[in-house]
Write a protein that holds these residues in place. Structure first.
Motif: not given
Length: 201
Positions: A51-58, A97-112
């Motif tokens: 996810l870090t690779k995909i999100l940072t690149t995108l 990694f921080e700029c990619g939003g990996v943690i934020e996305i996973l936290v959001f999905i987990s809660l939903v």
């Protein structure tokens, strides 16, 4: 490596079993809490690098495309770097990694997915919308940082990145969480009064 995989599988099975216990006992709060935390931790461990690779690149690509179109900065997507020119000389901003939003996305999905108010189809749509929102928020944050540096010079980097950029991102995150999780209030019932029906019944 094999031992780590075995430990991961054992813990994952144990977590699933605990969830079934909470579900049978109708302990909804603990089901939500342990379910959300477990989903985040297991998905983070398993998917972090991908996810870090995909999100940072995108994120770097889209931000750089906007910056290049406006003549403000350029992106070197293969290295996840934004190259900003200003009156004081060029500066590089590494999209990590921080700029990619990996943690934020996973936290959001987990809660939903453990939020009992929504149905499965709704959770899927909300998860996809949330992912897009968080990625867009990161792009806005990075663009704002680069714009400030471009206009005010390298000395503005700390304020732009640490204060303004984070303020923008977390404000947008709060808006997302507000609109998604306020459903708990809208669908609650007090006696014969319900927020989700127009006639209050």
């Amino acid at each position: 490596m094999i031992s780590k995989i075995i430990i991961f599988i054992v813990l994952f099975i144990a977590w699933l079993y605990v969830l079934t216990v909470f579900k049978r006992k109708k302990l909804e709060f603990f089901y939500f809490l342990i379910g959300s935390i477990g989903t985040f931790l297991f998905s983070f461990i398993a998917l972090r690098n991908l996810l870090t690779k995909i999100l940072t690149t995108l994120t770097c690509f889209i931000t750089g495309m906007i910056g290049n179109a406006l003549g403000l900065f350029k992106a070197y997507t293969s290295h996840s770097i934004l190259f900003i020119e200003n009156m004081e000389g060029p500066i590089s901003l590494y999209v990590d990694f921080e700029c990619g939003g990996v943690i934020e996305i996973l936290v959001f999905i987990s809660l939903v997915w453990f939020f009992a108010v929504y149905k499965v189809k709704e959770k899927l749509l909300i998860s996809l919308a949330g992912i897009v929102w968080i990625i867009a928020s990161n792009i806005i944050r990075l663009f704002s940082i680069c714009l400030i540096i471009n206009k005010f010079g390298n000395e503005s980097y700390y304020v732009a990145h640490t204060i303004i950029g984070r303020l923008i991102f977390y404000t947008l995150s709060i808006i997302l969480y507000f609109y998604v999780f306020r459903a708990q209030i809208r669908k609650q019932r007090v006696g014969e009064f319900g927020y989700d029906n127009e006639d209050g019944k």
